[in-house]
Design an enzyme around this catalytic site. Structure first.
Site, PDB file in Angstrom:
ATOM      1  CD  GLU A 153      40.521  11.956  12.508  1.00  0.00           C
ATOM      2  OE1 GLU A 153      41.516  12.169  12.510  1.00  0.00           O
ATOM      3  OE2 GLU A 153      39.845  10.826  12.244  1.00  0.00           O
ATOM      4  CE  LYS A 175      55.067   2.934  17.360  1.00  0.00           C
ATOM      5  NZ  LYS A 175      54.272   3.098  18.784  1.00  0.00           N
ATOM      6  N   GLY A 191      50.898   9.649   8.738  1.00  0.00           N
ATOM      7  CA  GLY A 191      51.015   9.073   7.709  1.00  0.00           C
ATOM      8  C   GLY A 191      51.947   9.572   6.822  1.00  0.00           C
ATOM      9  N   GLY A 240      46.759   5.450  11.627  1.00  0.00           N
ATOM     10  CA  GLY A 240      46.926   6.361  12.405  1.00  0.00           C
ATOM     11  C   GLY A 240      46.630   7.831  11.717  1.00  0.00           C
ATOM     12  CB  SER A 241      47.190  11.118  12.857  1.00  0.00           C
ATOM     13  OG  SER A 241      48.372  11.240  12.961  1.00  0.00           O
ATOM     14  CB  THR A 242      46.222  12.725   7.725  1.00  0.00           C
ATOM     15  OG1 THR A 242      44.880  12.031   7.409  1.00  0.00           O
ATOM     16  CG2 THR A 242      46.701  13.306   6.300  1.00  0.00           C
ATOM     17  CD  GLU A 283      43.155   1.443   5.972  1.00  0.00           C
ATOM     18  OE1 GLU A 283      42.497   2.461   5.913  1.00  0.00           O
ATOM     19  OE2 GLU A 283      43.213   0.321   5.097  1.00  0.00           O
ATOM     20  CB  CYS A 338      39.663   6.128  11.273  1.00  0.00           C
ATOM     21  SG  CYS A 338      39.270   4.209  10.796  1.00  0.00           S
TER      22      CYS A 338
HETATM   23  P1  NAD Z   1      48.877   8.830  15.521  1.00  0.00           P
HETATM   24  O1  NAD Z   1      49.308   9.217  14.030  1.00  0.00           O
HETATM   25  O2  NAD Z   1      49.733   9.947  16.579  1.00  0.00           O
HETATM   26  O3  NAD Z   1      49.615   7.303  15.847  1.00  0.00           O
HETATM   27  C1  NAD Z   1      49.801   6.473  15.174  1.00  0.00           C
HETATM   28  C2  NAD Z   1      50.973   5.441  15.465  1.00  0.00           C
HETATM   29  O4  NAD Z   1      52.025   5.972  14.691  1.00  0.00           O
HETATM   30  C3  NAD Z   1      51.181   5.058  16.885  1.00  0.00           C
HETATM   31  O5  NAD Z   1      51.730   3.824  17.002  1.00  0.00           O
HETATM   32  C4  NAD Z   1      52.352   6.278  17.326  1.00  0.00           C
HETATM   33  O6  NAD Z   1      53.328   5.989  18.187  1.00  0.00           O
HETATM   34  C5  NAD Z   1      52.957   5.966  15.550  1.00  0.00           C
HETATM   35  N1  NAD Z   1      53.977   7.176  15.572  1.00  0.00           N
HETATM   36  C6  NAD Z   1      53.827   8.715  15.758  1.00  0.00           C
HETATM   37  N2  NAD Z   1      54.641   9.235  15.233  1.00  0.00           N
HETATM   38  C7  NAD Z   1      55.353   8.501  14.419  1.00  0.00           C
HETATM   39  C8  NAD Z   1      56.434   8.753  13.492  1.00  0.00           C
HETATM   40  N3  NAD Z   1      57.011   9.971  13.563  1.00  0.00           N
HETATM   41  N4  NAD Z   1      56.900   7.696  13.005  1.00  0.00           N
HETATM   42  C9  NAD Z   1      56.296   6.242  12.953  1.00  0.00           C
HETATM   43  N5  NAD Z   1      55.356   6.223  13.834  1.00  0.00           N
HETATM   44  C10 NAD Z   1      54.912   7.273  14.296  1.00  0.00           C
HETATM   45  O7  NAD Z   1      47.602   8.356  15.482  1.00  0.00           O
HETATM   46  P2  NAD Z   1      46.792   8.103  16.878  1.00  0.00           P
HETATM   47  O8  NAD Z   1      46.405   9.322  17.674  1.00  0.00           O
HETATM   48  O9  NAD Z   1      47.522   6.978  17.776  1.00  0.00           O
HETATM   49  O10 NAD Z   1      45.391   7.497  16.085  1.00  0.00           O
HETATM   50  C11 NAD Z   1      44.316   8.339  15.887  1.00  0.00           C
HETATM   51  C12 NAD Z   1      44.283   8.330  14.413  1.00  0.00           C
HETATM   52  O11 NAD Z   1      44.241   7.197  13.776  1.00  0.00           O
HETATM   53  C13 NAD Z   1      42.969   9.331  13.917  1.00  0.00           C
HETATM   54  O12 NAD Z   1      43.583  10.142  13.019  1.00  0.00           O
HETATM   55  C14 NAD Z   1      42.211   8.070  13.229  1.00  0.00           C
HETATM   56  O13 NAD Z   1      41.195   8.748  12.187  1.00  0.00           O
HETATM   57  C15 NAD Z   1      43.332   7.404  12.576  1.00  0.00           C
HETATM   58  N6  NAD Z   1      42.829   5.869  12.445  1.00  0.00           N
HETATM   59  C16 NAD Z   1      42.627   5.431  11.507  1.00  0.00           C
HETATM   60  C17 NAD Z   1      42.292   4.099  11.021  1.00  0.00           C
HETATM   61  C18 NAD Z   1      41.963   3.706   9.407  1.00  0.00           C
HETATM   62  O14 NAD Z   1      41.746   2.655   9.277  1.00  0.00           O
HETATM   63  N7  NAD Z   1      41.882   4.591   8.538  1.00  0.00           N
HETATM   64  C19 NAD Z   1      41.947   3.322  11.953  1.00  0.00           C
HETATM   65  C20 NAD Z   1      42.208   3.600  13.316  1.00  0.00           C
HETATM   66  C21 NAD Z   1      42.591   4.947  13.504  1.00  0.00           C
END
Ligand code: NAD
Length: 501
Positions: A401, A190, A248, A243-245, A265, A299
């Site tokens: 962050e 997704k 996660g 994505g975000s913590t 991640e 990130c």
């Molecule tokens: P986000 O957590 O808002 O979204 C990430 C993904 O999760 C998106 O596809 C979103 O649609 C999905 N999502 C959102 N809510 C969900 C839920 N309840 N259930 C399932 N999926 C859901 O993060 P973002 O704003 O897209 O990205 C930025 C974040 O990603 C930052 O915190 C960054 O540090 C992190 N990031 C981490 C790494 C790593 O490798 N550690 C790499 C890139 C980005």
């Protein structure tokens, strides 16, 4: 009116292509079952780039059923065959590099020449790298008792779900898809609702490379619908999330219903320490690169710098001069521009609100600190590269962050104090240390709470080397053979070859 499944697009640099807008399931682009749609917005102009089909729980069910069927035969392919599919895909991507690069820049706001070109090249290289691993996924023979043969088979999990963010829309997908497929899994990915277009284009290339139907599904959709349905699905065996913590944590909870294997991640607030004996010019260059590349939307961005008090003033002055000269901001299609717009209005507003918080907390603005309204930038989500100096350990801009082009710079007196500052946040993704003393460098690398440490560099990512974090930055590793390990599980087979019992 029903939404078409393809749209003809001419990109700002003149490239013409057919943009798929459907969901990619069973090697076909299809409409979402319930007719939902989403708009992908251009970060540079705020206009709609494309309206596309948007998956919900029902579409996830359809994709999972297709994937379960596909897995029955995909698990019986040889490693060599899987490698060949991946090599073929890499070769097709090579031919399609121009479109992929331009499209990635257009939809995500990353600068084309100085950013997206590298992303697309890395995607190709990662597919080739894991193509090479596909026939090297091996178990072991374990011998203790001469009357017994025991061996392990490293089996794929089955159906893997991948949920990814918007900062590297193609690359974050490829980091999951390549090892998962190489190891014999099938995948449902997704994309982020903010940047869905490039992965849909990649779907076409999977089909062209001849992957069997159902092996890969690519779904555009929102996290709360398609994302949570995928993470919580009873017939998905493994979930990898980037994505975000905060999200996660939700994923880990949702995945617990059938005890899915989980790789996370997540976010970071990586420190960069510059000791008094460091080569200052080098530290300045890496410090700038470590936060302003990709508009600070990385990130692992080293978003807080701790400088020894004896070189602090010199460092800040040099850093400001270097960023002004090298990190030019403008349209993603201007070849000399390093810094584009932030990905979305939400992210743009969040960063501006943190800049406000930093000002109110009493940090000194050494550079930037506002949106960029020059030339055509006033229409888009442009924020000037921003440096806060004289920050204090308890400030929010030091601990939270921001995920934008905002660097917090403070000073330290002793190595112990630098380590204490470095380890004070909930995160543990990356950390950078600048020093000429190799013994201190290695000792600090050991004492820093991070999944990755750079000595005399920052954000030096390499797909041969494991990537991932500790503490609230994640669980598990991507890339390298460590990354591959997370896509198989060992089955132990005990064989009685004597007269035991
Ligand atoms: P986000 O957590 O808002 O979204 C990430 C993904 O999760 C998106 O596809 C979103 O649609 C999905 N999502 C959102 N809510 C969900 C839920 N309840 N259930 C399932 N999926 C859901 O993060 P973002 O704003 O897209 O990205 C930025 C974040 O990603 C930052 O915190 C960054 O540090 C992190 N990031 C981490 C790494 C790593 O490798 N550690 C790499 C890139 C980005």
């Amino acid at each position: 009116m029903t939404l078409p499944l393809f749209q003809s697009i001419t990109l700002p640099d003149g490239i013409k292509y057919e943009q798929p807008t459907g969901l990619f399931i069973n090697n076909e682009f299809v409409a979402s079952k319930n007719g939902k749609t989403l708009d992908s917005i251009n970060p540079e102009t705020g206009d709609v780039n494309a309206t596309i089909h948007c998956a919900d729980e029902d579409d996830v069910d359809i994709a999972v059923a297709a994937a379960r069927t596909a897995f029955k035969s995909w698990r019986n392919t040889t490693g060599v065959e899987r490698g060949e599919y991946l090599y073929k895909l890499a070769a097709i991507m090579e031919e399609e590099k121009e479109v992929l690069t331009s499209l990635e820049a257009w939809d995500s706001g990353k600068t084309k020449t100085l950013n997206a070109v590298g992303d697309v090249q890395e995607c190709i290289d990662v597919f080739k790298y894991y193509a090479g691993w596909a026939d090297k996924v091996q178990g072991r023979v374990i011998q203790n008792d001469p009357k017994k043969l025991a061996y392990t088979i490293h089996e794929p999990y089955g159906v893997c779900g991948h949920i990814i963010p918007w900062n590297y829309p193609l690359l974050m997908g490829v980091w999951c898809l390549a090892p998962a497929l190489a190891a014999g899994n099938v995948s449902i990915i997704k994309s982020s609702e903010f940047t869905p277009l490039s992965l849909l284009y990649l779907a076409k290339l999977f089909e062209k490379a001849g992957f069997p139907p159902g092996t890969i599904a690519i779904l555009s959709g929102y996290g709360k619908d398609a994302g949570s349905a995928l993470a919580g699905h009873m017939k998905v065996d493994k979930i990898s999330f980037t994505g975000s913590t905060a999200t996660g944590k939700l994923i880990q909870k949702a995945a617990s219903n059938n005890l899915k294997a989980v790789t996370l991640e997540c976010g970071g607030k990586s420190p960069l320490i510059v000791r008094a004996d460091a080569e200052i010019d080098q530290a300045v260059k890496w410090a700038a690169q470590g936060i302003f590349i990709n508009q600070g939307q990385v990130c692992t961005s080293t978003s807080r710098a701790y400088i020894h008090e004896s070189i602090y003033d010199e460092f800040v002055t040099e850093l400001v001069a270097h960023v002004k000269e090298e990190f030019l901001q403008g349209s993603v299609y201007e070849d000399d521009k390093m810094v584009g717009p932030q990905v979305s209005k939400v992210q743009f507003e969040k960063i501006l609100s943190y800049i406000d918080i930093g000002k109110k907390e009493g940090a000194r603005i050494a550079l930037g600190g506002e949106r960029n309204t020059e030339k055509d930038m006033s229409k888009g989500f442009f924020i000037k590269p921003t440096i806060f100096a004289d920050v204090k350990p308890d400030m929010r801009i030091v601990n939270e962050e921001i995920f934008g082009p905002v660097l917090a710079v403070g000073k330290f007196k002793t190595d112990e104090e630098a380590l204490e500052f470095a380890n004070q946040t909930e995160y543990g993704l990356g950390a950078a240390i600048f020093t000429r003393d190799i013994a201190i460098a290695h000792n600090m690398a050991r004492d820093i709470e991070a999944g990755m440490v750079w000595i005399n560099s920052s954000n030096d990512s390499d797909y041969h080397i494991p990537f991932g974090g500790v503490k609230a930055s994640g669980v598990g590793r991507q890339l390298g053979d460590y990354g591959l390990e997370h896509y198989t599980q060992a089955k132990a087979v005990h064989v009685n070859i004597g007269t035991r019992l």
